[in-house]
Design a protein around this motif. Sequence first.
Motif, short mmCIF file in Angstrom:
data_model
loop_
_atom_site.label_atom_id
_atom_site.label_comp_id
_atom_site.label_asym_id
_atom_site.label_seq_id
_atom_site.Cartn_x
_atom_site.Cartn_y
_atom_site.Cartn_z
N GLU A 59 64.65 31.82 30.99
CA GLU A 59 64.36 30.53 30.36
C GLU A 59 65.62 29.83 29.84
OE1 GLU A 59 61.49 27.65 28.59
OE2 GLU A 59 61.51 29.05 30.28
N THR A 60 66.43 30.54 29.05
CA THR A 60 67.62 29.89 28.48
C THR A 60 68.64 29.57 29.56
OG1 THR A 60 68.50 32.09 27.95
CG2 THR A 60 67.31 30.95 26.21
N THR A 61 68.82 30.48 30.51
CA THR A 61 69.74 30.22 31.62
C THR A 61 69.28 29.03 32.44
OG1 THR A 61 70.35 32.57 31.73
CG2 THR A 61 70.77 31.24 33.69
N ALA A 62 67.99 28.99 32.75
CA ALA A 62 67.46 27.93 33.60
C ALA A 62 67.55 26.56 32.93
CB ALA A 62 66.01 28.24 33.96
N LEU A 63 67.19 26.49 31.65
CA LEU A 63 67.24 25.21 30.95
C LEU A 63 68.68 24.69 30.88
CD1 LEU A 63 64.69 25.84 28.07
CD2 LEU A 63 64.46 24.16 29.92
N THR A 64 69.61 25.57 30.58
CA THR A 64 71.01 25.14 30.48
C THR A 64 71.52 24.62 31.82
OG1 THR A 64 71.47 26.70 28.69
CG2 THR A 64 73.35 25.91 29.95
N LEU A 65 71.24 25.33 32.90
CA LEU A 65 71.71 24.89 34.22
C LEU A 65 71.06 23.58 34.62
CD1 LEU A 65 73.43 25.39 36.70
CD2 LEU A 65 71.62 26.86 37.61
N ALA A 66 69.77 23.42 34.34
CA ALA A 66 69.08 22.17 34.69
C ALA A 66 69.66 20.99 33.93
CB ALA A 66 67.58 22.30 34.41
N TRP A 67 69.89 21.18 32.62
CA TRP A 67 70.48 20.09 31.83
C TRP A 67 71.92 19.80 32.28
CZ3 TRP A 67 67.61 16.82 29.51
CH2 TRP A 67 66.48 17.18 28.78
N ALA A 68 72.67 20.82 32.68
CA ALA A 68 74.04 20.61 33.17
C ALA A 68 74.03 19.78 34.46
CB ALA A 68 74.74 21.95 33.40
N LEU A 69 73.08 20.06 35.34
CA LEU A 69 72.97 19.28 36.57
C LEU A 69 72.54 17.84 36.27
CD1 LEU A 69 71.31 22.05 38.74
CD2 LEU A 69 73.55 21.00 39.19
N TYR A 70 71.72 17.67 35.27
CA TYR A 70 71.32 16.32 34.82
C TYR A 70 72.53 15.55 34.32
CZ TYR A 70 69.54 12.97 31.31
OH TYR A 70 69.31 11.86 30.53
#
Length: 466
Positions: free
Chosen positions: A280-291
Amino acid sequence: RCARYSGAEWRMLMETTPSHTLGLGEESSIWFNLTPLLRGDPDNPMRILMQMMDRYGPVLPVNMANQRVVLISEPEYFKHVLVTKADNYIKYFDGLKPIFGKSMITNDGALWQKIRMPQQPAFHPDMFAEYIPYFLRAIDSKMAIWGELAKSGESVEMVEQTWTLAADMICKALFDRDMPFNPHVVFKCVKTYTDVMNHRDIRLRKQAGEIFEMTDEDPAKAMEVWASVPPAVMGADPREMRERTLLKMIEDTVADPSVPEFDRQQAIDELKQYLWAGTETTALTLAWALYETSRRPEMAERIRREGEQVYGDREPTAADYSGLAYTRAVIQETMRIYPPVWSLIRIAAAEDEIGGVKINPGDRVSIFSYGAHHNPKFWPEPESFLPERWMAGNAKKQVKYSYIPFGAGKRSCIGGAMSQVENTLALSLLLRRFQPEYVGKDPAGLNATVTLTPKGGLRFKIRELN
């Protein structure tokens, strides 16, 4: 999903798995009680809490229904609760037991230490070099999927994409398994359960005496699917029969008679925490970074150039990680702007005082990390996305405990450092080959449930670079 187990074995595992509860939506749940405070701004519910702290101070007691919640928002008070008097503040996980069971993330004291100790070696930085090839295999698989998405032109929900990638990295690196479950189905189940309002709706309908049918979107059904995942992982064939894996360490501890607390159910629950908290934490961070890099093409281009300079046309290694300084800074700045866990909750075990405010036994203390991460006292231009603040020695100027994406003190996240390695490599490699284009509402809104998620998701189209 659990083909490796016989029917009798499967029934035994299900019988020893704690049944679901709807605790997140009960009136006693802090997650439910905090929701009224988060409704002032539909696009960013954090702003109302920020305004309250600005007006009433960094230690704010609030009487809510049948409990007293004390919100704290400054580093010195974070240190007090998480470090100086950590034993006086117990971790709060009411309503999350169906996700985590009795895993170490829900425990405190001597039991927590006894459960954590056998697993700690798996997260020593020396192990990352062994994990990186498996991170890369998972990233390769995701890039193959993105290659097809680029051809079709269809849009995708990025958090789902990064969640399934993170789950694949965890399974391959820590468990020596390919994913023996459909990660897209599991992602939707976890999202269904952790949305507090789903629980509230069910509770209110039950109180009204309504008769309604369970659907696949109900939290209870979601948890049934979730309960099937750890046994499926344990029962799957190993990829390479590796000896130095987290799963092997857990299995060895189950077999160790000197640790009777670490039984078969404990092993299942430990996998639960890694398959949720580790994704969860890894996925949210990577998604926001791509945003953020989609909205700032010059940052994406700088990440591409850095990758070309550091590892060129070969696969990156552990030795290359330190050279990806700008990419790593983008990940760190993403966690500052969008801390996955926007508030850490503790329960006071004894009377105390924080910032002149009396703390009573049983008080819920909300460590408002988002507030500190966005406070101009500690961060110049706090709402600006500036990776440079993490480079060229700038990080040393930061106020200690003003940045706590993984918590702090002895109870800080066991996998925090590994998560940064995963995301730095994934962001570098994905942007070398693709140009993800954000096509959703701009700016994206925030949804504060147990974690800080994008409101309505993050829709992207994937474009492949020449």
